[in-house]
Motif scaffolding. Structure first.
Motif: not given
Length: 413
Positions: A167-175, A219-234
């Protein structure tokens, strides 16, 4: 701290196809002060004669798991003391192999970073992600269908390397929580894996775009970024639309998606040696023939994606994604694997300047230049002509300097 002069060095300079001979490199405190072909004279200066050998930037591994004790990380299986010892061993081994910087992709935390900073353990400079974020049933949800972890039957949302969040709120809090604890970037899982997927059908994509956008925004609010584990095209397409900075693995991206990466200013971080190492140890790990076949297909497909990225001018990073004490012995082999389909110059660029830019450290890491951090290697041999000289550090790596401090020196002063 007295200045150190490396004289008579053949220097690997950013973007140059040949070593620049007869240069002098002056280090003051933890920075490179000068790179010159003129003589340098300074009181109390320590002089190290490089004698024509190669002086190059320290290597950077953009995808490591220093707290991993096995290829199948489970919930709190290992005590914290054992994880700390494993991390210390991994970091020490990495530095001795010439990796002066590591971007940790899930598992390492403030505690490990503090031990490094205080000099209680020896290792590379560490950019850590803290707990990687994964959705329920996602690529880093390692629970079995019946797994419980406390007397009341509640299932923990965490593993050694990941946190389950929805969920958006929970994911935001976790980040926000990982950033609060000092994470230098956020790691998310946006597809299943190729070895140990979640129970049932492996996902084509994970997290909604709204959830990914929330993580990127935090991440951007802290001047940083996101890296993503992803294998699929979608999954990769969702990452690019959401502003994810680096695509980790990406073996099943389509050419059209790779073409979009350049415009999105995204980095491609393939990790071949972890897949190769798993094929090599399949019998020991008890992997089925079906999984081994899938691993081999994933490797071959990754090479195709790699060629598309080169053609499109997508910045290609160098990461290893290795786990465990045995796997860490293969860290340098990522360079060797890439020799099958890339040049030494481009591979070294990935392991130095491109990785530095990915880590938001352009001009500070991965280069021999004034004001860069003094993370240096002296190599007996020319890695631009024979990259394999780096694969035998005990024989060919004569000096290692990290942050202006010499941690290995086999040269006469």
């Amino acid at each position: 701290m007295p200045s150190i002069l490396f004289k008579n060095a053949s220097v690997l300079l950013d973007g140059e196809p040949h070593l620049r001979p007869n240069l002098n490199v002056l280090v003051s405190d933890n920075r490179i002060e000068a790179v010159t072909d003129e003589s340098v004279d300074r009181p109390d200066m320590t002089i190290i004669d490089v004698a024509g050998m190669t002086l190059m930037p320290g290597l950077i591994d953009a995808h490591a798991h220093v707290t991993g004790l096995s290829l199948s990380p489970k919930n709190l299986t290992y005590p914290g003391s054992e994880i700390a010892m494993a991390a210390a061993s991994y970091l020490h081994s990495s530095l001795k192999d010439g990796f002066t910087t590591i971007r940790e992709a899930g598992g390492a935390d403030y505690g490990i970073a503090r031990l490094l900073k205080e000099g209680k353990i020896l290792g590379p400079r560490l950019f850590y992600s803290g707990k990687a974020l994964t959705q329920t049933g996602g690529g880093a949800d390692f629970r079995t269908p019946t797994e419980v972890t406390d007397p009341c039957g509640h299932v923990t949302p965490m593993s050694v390397m990941s946190m389950i969040t929805d969920g958006v709120d929970a994911v935001r809090q976790a980040a926000r929580e990982e950033l609060r604890k000092g994470a230098t970037q956020i790691k998310v899982f946006v597809s299943g894996g190729v070895v140990f997927p979640a129970e049932g059908t492996a996902t084509r994509y994970e997290f909604s775009e709204a959830e990914l956008l929330a993580v990127v925004e935090e991440a951007a609010a802290r001047g940083t970024y996101v890296m993503a584990h992803v294998y699929t095209d979608e999954g990769a397409q969702r990452c690019l639309r959401s502003g994810v900075r680096s695509i980790e693995h990406g073996n099943f991206m389509e050419e059209s998606t790779v073409a979009k990466m350049r415009d999105a200013e995204a980095f491609f971080d393939p990790t071949f040696i972890s897949l190769v190492q798993r094929v090599e140890t399949a019998d020991e790990m008890g992997l089925s023939r079906e999984i081994v076949a899938n691993l081999k297909r994933t490797i071959d497909r990754g090479k195709q994606v790699y060629s598309w990225a080169k053609q499109r001018g997508v910045p290609i990073a160098l990461g290893t994604d290795l786990w465990g004490p045995e796997a860490q012995k293969s860290q340098l082999r990522e360079l060797e694997v890439r020799l099958e389909f890339d040049s030494p110059q481009e591979i070294l660029k990935s392991a130095t300047t491109t990785n530095a830019e990915l880590l938001l450290q352009k001009g500070k890491l991965g280069v021999i230049a004034p004001d860069a951090y003094a993370d240096l290697l002296i190599v007996d041999g020319n890695p631009l002509l024979d990259l394999r000289v780096l694969l035998d550090p005990s024989r060919n790596l004569k000096l290692i300097m990290k942050d202006g401090i010499i941690v290995k020196n086999e040269l006469a002063r």
